[in-house]
Design a protein around this motif. Sequence first.
Motif: not given
Length: 70
Positions: A6-16, A18-23
Amino acid sequence: MDFPKGLDWPGLMRAGLHELRLTPREFWALTPAELVIMLGRDARAGPLGRAGLEELARRFPDVTKDADDD
């Protein structure tokens, strides 16, 4: 690692991460909706155009009832 469907967790994790530089702590504190908004991917769909209307009419055609039908 198995992720729920249902959710693309690996993609969401990469975005969060790497893209947003969240911890990781910041990432996991967010809801998926908050993350999508932060990524700017919450763009609303535009108004329904002719093609969309024709697709809806094709998928859900009007049906007429006979006088005997309730």
